[in-house]
Scaffold this motif. Sequence first.
Motif, PDB file in Angstrom:
ATOM      1  N   LYS A  79      -5.228  -0.358 -12.715  1.00 55.23           N
ATOM      2  CA  LYS A  79      -5.208   0.399 -11.459  1.00 55.23           C
ATOM      3  C   LYS A  79      -5.236   1.906 -11.706  1.00 55.23           C
ATOM      4  N   PHE A 119      -9.592  -4.305  -4.275  1.00 60.36           N
ATOM      5  CA  PHE A 119      -8.735  -3.173  -4.648  1.00 60.36           C
ATOM      6  C   PHE A 119      -9.458  -1.852  -4.415  1.00 60.36           C
ATOM      7  N   ARG A 149      -0.978  -0.664  -4.363  1.00 61.33           N
ATOM      8  CA  ARG A 149      -2.283  -0.007  -4.254  1.00 61.33           C
ATOM      9  C   ARG A 149      -2.099   1.345  -3.567  1.00 61.33           C
ATOM     10  N   TYR A 190       0.853  -1.187   0.000  1.00 61.65           N
ATOM     11  CA  TYR A 190       0.000   0.000   0.000  1.00 61.65           C
ATOM     12  C   TYR A 190       0.890   1.239   0.000  1.00 61.65           C
TER      13      TYR A 190
END
Length: 500
Positions: free
Chosen positions: A197, A243, A86, A38
């Motif tokens: 993403k 996600f 992420r 993250y």
Amino acid sequence: MAMFHTGILVLTSPISLIPSRIAPVLAATAKIVKDTLYVHLHPGLGFTGNYVQTKPAFIAANHEVSQLLTNLYTKSSHVCSHLDVRVVLSNVKNHTSTQQPFSSVQILSEPPEVVLTDYRIIDVNQSNLYMQCLEKYTLGCYTCKPNLRAIFLPAGIHDLDSASCSDMEDSSLCESIPIYSDVVLGGTFDRLHSAHKILLSMSCLLTGKRLLIGVADGDLLKSKVLKELIEPYQQRVEKLRKFLLDVNPAIQYDLVPLRDPYGPAITDPNINCIVVSDETQKGAEAVNRKRRENALQELAIHRICIIKDAHHTKDEEEKISSSTLRKRLLGSLLVPPKKNLKIAPAPYVIGLTGCMGSGKTSVRQYLQKMGATTIDADQLGHETYKPGGAAYHRIIQKFGQGKAICVVDAAVLLEAGWIDMVHEVWLLLMPEEEALKRIVSRDKLSENEAKKRLASQWSDAQRLRYANVVLCTLWEPDITEKQVQKAWQLLQKRRPFLTS
């Protein structure tokens, strides 16, 4: 240094400087975290004495942040493609708010075990105190594993501090990203990658209330390259949802199956923006034409640039794509073989199978050239395709010669129940349309006759449930040979452990 499965990277550099130093930061992080990473943005976060900013401030959702997201995900695909990166956007807002970000601890799907930061330690005597402050800060924002450990990245990551960014003085970067109550986008979202993403993160920044996502299924998958290797619909949806909830849990996410090119985008009156990539711009324009026909307001179109794949070969697409990722699976071990106690560990037996016209003969010849002894089971007679039959005994007899690796080329390996006499199953995939062309040309059959022959065998989807390795001869012969070489080399690495 110890490796952790999950971690969180707290970036304290100014937003404008992160693009110039993110590559070395990610490279250093990849030596510590191996699965999920993250990224938390807090430019200017400081640890001085006993003081630490326990709650992060809002970051304006402007075009500079948009560029940062693109840059960060793109660099992650170059530098640490094995990491599931992420970027959390809970404190990135495109409107002012009196509410503090992270007013409650955000639940993450993969709680971090370690927190890392690019913060530069000036006073090394305060290192332990700074680590405690960083741990306290992170625990105040996210759910983490017990005994969260803090690590400050090496000082070398700051070597590019003086590097100038061409965009730093561009005033347009300070402009806010527009906000829409309901945003829509669609895609296959197979093997969630960096380009996905970016698309999803930008959609989150644009969304004020609800994000509607159509996930391709059914007939929309028929024309996809290596469609048999596309992850099941429910698996893709679950990955997407995890996600999105990690990135920004404040948004309402509606994930629906998409079985035609338009889906709910042409019927939902509440939607006011559609997010597309460069290559799907025309699709968005078609959606607006349909909306006009349905007396609905046209959608604002927000376009995301295609992201280039730094690792692509001349045989692959230049952009980051799911089809390329599926092609890279060819020749690799998809499913580890189970130990087969019904046959001797040596010679090691590979069962090569696939539909008619899939290219088994050419693959068998490549394997023979690489050192395997091979058997064309078709030449032994179709009437003996069952355990205990004449062909079975002839194969067992030939295996008795002590060769290291034997390959049985058998179109009906699985249908005949021969799986118990091989250690691994290697499957040749082939689209039905191409297989038909090959059968008609090779065997001088009519198309109807060829279809009947294919229909009498298992489908590739049925065979795939038993396959350990998958190959495909759809492209040029040299590409097929590369796949076989890859599969052969990986087999050599694992075979000593399998036969011991």
